[in-house]
Write an enzyme that holds these catalytic residues in place. Structure first.
Site, PDB file in Angstrom:
ATOM      1  N   HIS A 446       0.831  -1.208   0.000  1.00  0.00           N
ATOM      2  CA  HIS A 446       0.000   0.000   0.000  1.00  0.00           C
ATOM      3  C   HIS A 446       0.865   1.258   0.000  1.00  0.00           C
ATOM      4  O   HIS A 446       0.707   2.140  -0.855  1.00  0.00           O
ATOM      5  CB  HIS A 446      -0.918  -0.013   1.224  1.00  0.00           C
ATOM      6  CG  HIS A 446      -1.771   1.212   1.358  1.00  0.00           C
ATOM      7  ND1 HIS A 446      -3.085   1.256   0.960  1.00  0.00           N
ATOM      8  CD2 HIS A 446      -1.490   2.448   1.857  1.00  0.00           C
ATOM      9  CE1 HIS A 446      -3.579   2.467   1.187  1.00  0.00           C
ATOM     10  NE2 HIS A 446      -2.625   3.207   1.738  1.00  0.00           N
ATOM     11  N   GLU A 447       1.755   1.351   0.954  1.00  0.00           N
ATOM     12  CA  GLU A 447       2.563   2.564   1.062  1.00  0.00           C
ATOM     13  C   GLU A 447       3.468   2.738  -0.155  1.00  0.00           C
ATOM     14  O   GLU A 447       3.770   3.865  -0.562  1.00  0.00           O
ATOM     15  CB  GLU A 447       3.377   2.557   2.353  1.00  0.00           C
ATOM     16  CG  GLU A 447       2.531   2.614   3.613  1.00  0.00           C
ATOM     17  CD  GLU A 447       1.575   3.802   3.657  1.00  0.00           C
ATOM     18  OE1 GLU A 447       1.896   4.847   3.056  1.00  0.00           O
ATOM     19  OE2 GLU A 447       0.511   3.686   4.278  1.00  0.00           O
ATOM     20  N   HIS A 450       1.738   4.638  -2.849  1.00  0.00           N
ATOM     21  CA  HIS A 450       1.910   6.081  -2.680  1.00  0.00           C
ATOM     22  C   HIS A 450       3.281   6.512  -3.205  1.00  0.00           C
ATOM     23  O   HIS A 450       3.417   7.557  -3.859  1.00  0.00           O
ATOM     24  CB  HIS A 450       1.820   6.452  -1.200  1.00  0.00           C
ATOM     25  CG  HIS A 450       0.438   6.462  -0.638  1.00  0.00           C
ATOM     26  ND1 HIS A 450      -0.597   7.175  -1.193  1.00  0.00           N
ATOM     27  CD2 HIS A 450      -0.081   5.855   0.474  1.00  0.00           C
ATOM     28  CE1 HIS A 450      -1.696   7.019  -0.465  1.00  0.00           C
ATOM     29  NE2 HIS A 450      -1.412   6.214   0.554  1.00  0.00           N
ATOM     30  N   HIS A 453       3.338   6.778  -6.917  1.00  0.00           N
ATOM     31  CA  HIS A 453       2.605   7.975  -7.317  1.00  0.00           C
ATOM     32  C   HIS A 453       3.504   9.202  -7.204  1.00  0.00           C
ATOM     33  O   HIS A 453       3.518  10.080  -8.089  1.00  0.00           O
ATOM     34  CB  HIS A 453       1.368   8.117  -6.434  1.00  0.00           C
ATOM     35  CG  HIS A 453       0.326   9.032  -6.967  1.00  0.00           C
ATOM     36  ND1 HIS A 453      -0.798   9.380  -6.238  1.00  0.00           N
ATOM     37  CD2 HIS A 453       0.200   9.696  -8.141  1.00  0.00           C
ATOM     38  CE1 HIS A 453      -1.555  10.196  -6.946  1.00  0.00           C
ATOM     39  NE2 HIS A 453      -0.977  10.412  -8.104  1.00  0.00           N
TER      40      HIS A 453
END
Length: 671
Positions: A446-447, A450, A453
């Protein structure tokens, strides 16, 4: 760049002792902050000098006698504040991840001044007029420049630039008070987590391992009563924040604070937010009740005569998971060693985007803790894309949960490249390998979503680059990246026994993937409980906000009941008094963002499994969309775009359609 602007920079550079490490850009590669040379006393003078410097820069722009142009207004504003940004990035990294009470105090002390500093820009009618003139000039700007100008005008107007006199003075007062209280709330919640030794969520994971019901009840009571009293009581802070935010919203012309937040989001209105949460709450709670009845029957056999409560949920859900699928954290952990999982995260990124990772121990030596690791990230052609920093272990003073931050803001304008940090809270063993839970694995993926991105941001202007997007958009890339954790090729890469190196048995892999929507009854309901609670507090008028600390729990209970959440069975993921997202972490009235983003996430997964399947022309029947052509298309049309165009347009350019809610409903067992 104008002579006035350059003169303002030069004047202020002389305003800070040149021996201060923050006085000049960092000399490490790509501008990596050098924490090894920083002293705590360096921060305050640098921040104050940085505010003075940026004020001078803004004044030079606002008073420029020349008509506004992209260069003398937009570019000049985007380039302002380099010293302040450098100091605040380093300070934020230390206060969020280390034990530094003196810097925590500094943050709280400076919060009102930083709010006033921000207001000096956002409430400057002269600056607003320059952007407004550009917006109405009829010039043929490129798409990104037009977007930046439009966003700036909207933000000025939303932030209250039209206010005058007493109203303007009141707005400044409210902004300063809100900023100060939010900083205090965050400090108290972090301190309470460490003082009580419990995890960030209400349903702390240790509940799954305790065999005695009374011990489980005691632990849950400890976890759910955090900050509801004692020296770190936050209830009156919550009430003050809710009232002040409501007052500010009305002053700005909004019905309530949630409406002001929605206005700058992808959702646009609180009606849209409420409609989605309402659509999901009923089915989610029905699933939770069904699951709870089944778990109660299981407990009745194991502990006759003991009534099933929320404290027993994880214990018996994990027992059922093990029985149905043959998996639990104890079985999986030997195959989930941290270094291997990191390798799996990198492997998926390589297959999708062609990037490679090269550890830089020399740079890690300059970080704030010896456990941190640094990798140089390279494009497929060997050129350097970014630096990635991994801070995986829990430590005293570290904020709860997990997060991504940018340690160096990239853009085409500045020519800088991104430096991204992922922070987790994995317990470091006294010796031996670090074995993870499955939740830890998902958090790593998940992290890193980020991080991707942020690393792939390719806009010209810093203000719209990378993760500088609406809150209900920013969680999409991170949630989407979680899905690669279960991909057969990715699992085969990292799921290996930490002693023997043997791959996870095929039957265990299949059982892990077969879980589907198991456990979603509680998980969805506890998330929705928190999102609904956030909206409840922030859809109040000032006079509706409770005024006594003892009223917080009753307000919480009533708000959840009205929304259809039974908090006697399912507690919100975060209760009010320790809800940092809502009161100390920048997600106020926006915690719904995770589910809003998940609509795009679930739809994107469907795209990769259909349109993206075998897109590169190899392994067409097996790659599940894990290929360069599909990944590059996603990167080009969404991940690299930041807020340089509407998120809905970027998604449509990527997927060729609007995202459908159906995929989310199926994933969460709500269809």
């Amino acid at each position: 760049m104008s002579e006035l602007f350059s003169a303002a920079i030069a004047a202020m550079e002389a305003d800070l002792d040149p021996a201060n490490p923050l006085a000049k850009p960092w000399s490490l590669e790509l501008g990596l902050p050098d924490f090894s040379v920083l002293k705590h006393e360096d921060f305050e003078p640098a921040i104050r000098a940085g505010m003075r410097q940026q004020r001078a820069q803004w004044e030079a722009i606002a008073t420029n006698p020349q008509p506004p142009t992209v260069d003398n207004t937009v570019v000049a504003c985007e380039l302002s504040g380099a010293l302040l940004e450098r100091a605040l990035i380093a300070l934020g990294a230390l206060t969020s991840a280390t034990y530094c009470p003196d810097l925590d105090d500094l943050e709280e002390r400076l919060a009102p001044e930083l709010s006033e500093h921000s207001d000096a820009y956002s409430l400057d009618a002269r600056m607003y007029r320059r952007y407004k003139q550009l917006a109405e000039s009829g010039q043929d700007f490129d798409e990104e420049t037009k977007r930046v100008i439009t966003l700036a005008v909207e933000e000025f107007e939303r932030d209250g630039v039209a206010l005058e006199g007493e109203d303007l003075a009141k707005l400044r007062e409210l902004n300063a008070a809100i900023t100060k209280l939010s900083a205090r709330f965050h400090t108290l919640v972090t301190d309470e987590i460490h003082a009580n030794g419990v995890a960030n969520f209400t349903l702390t994971p240790q509940l799954a391992t305790l065999e005695n019901h009374d011990e489980r009840v005691a632990l849950l009571n400890k976890a759910k009563s955090r900050n509801f009293g004692g020296e770190r009581d936050t209830r009156q802070i919550v009430e003050q924040l809710a009232k002040l935010r409501a007052q500010r919203a009305q002053l700005l012309g909004f019905e309530h604070h949630a409406a002001s937040v929605a206005a700058e989001s992808a959702a646009k209105t609180t009606q849209a937010v409420n409609a989605m949460l309402s659509r999901l709450a009923g089915p989610a709670m029905a699933n939770a009740r069904r699951d709870g009845q089944r778990l109660a029957q299981r407990m009745a056999q194991a502990e006759p005569g003991v009534e099933f409560t929320t404290a027993d949920w994880l214990r018996y859900e994990e027992a059922e998971r093990k029985e149905l699928f043959g998996v639990d954290d104890e079985i999986l952990a030997p195959y989930l060693e941290l270094n291997n999982v990191i390798d799996g995260v990198f492997f998926a990124a390589n297959r999708l985007y062609g990037i490679t990772f090269h550890e830089r121990e020399d740079l890690a030596a300059h970080m704030y803790d010896p456990d941190l690791r640094v990798w140089e990230v390279r494009e497929a052609d060997g050129s350097v894309l970014a630096l990635f920093v991994g801070d995986y272990y829990a430590r005293e003073g570290k904020s709860g949960g997990a997060w991504m931050n940018t340690l160096n803001e990239p853009s085409g304008l500045t020519g800088t490249k991104p430096i991204i940090i992922n922070c987790l809270n994995i317990t470091k063993p006294a010796s031996g390998p670090t074995l993870l839970s499955w939740d830890n694995v998902i958090t790593c993926f998940h992290e890193f979503g980020h991080a991707l991105h942020g690393m792939f941001g390719a806009t010209y202007y810093p203000s719209v680059n990378g993760t500088n997007v609406a809150r209900d958009v920013v969680e999409f890339p991170s949630q989407f990246n979680e899905n690669w954790a279960l991909h057969p090729q990715v699992l085969a890469r990292y799921a290996r026994h930490h002693v023997t190196g043997e791959p996870m048995p095929a039957n265990l892999l299949e059982q892990l993937r077969a879980q589907g929507s198991f456990g979603q009854g509680y998980m969805t309901s506890e998330y929705l409980g928190a999102a609904l609670l956030d909206q409840a507090w922030h859809q109040l008028a000032p006079e509706q906000v409770p005024t006594e600390a003892e009223q917080v729990e009753e307000f919480e209970h009533q708000a959840l009941a009205q929304a259809g959440i039974d908090d006697a069975l399912v507690l919100p993921r975060y209760r009010t008094a320790y809800f940092s997202h809502a009161f100390g972490g920048g997600y106020d009235a926006a915690y719904y963002a995770y589910i809003w983003s998940e609509v795009m996430d679930a739809d994107a997964v469907a795209w990769f499994r259909t349109a993206g399947l075998g897109a590169i022309g190899t392994e067409a029947d097996n790659d599940g969309g894990l290929n360069r052509q599909a990944g590059q298309h996603f990167r080009d049309e969404f991940l690299s775009r930041g807020d340089s165009r509407e998120a809905a347009l970027s998604y449509q350019r990527f997927a060729g359609r609007k995202p459908s809610l159906d995929h989310l409903l199926k994933r969460r067992g709500l269809d």
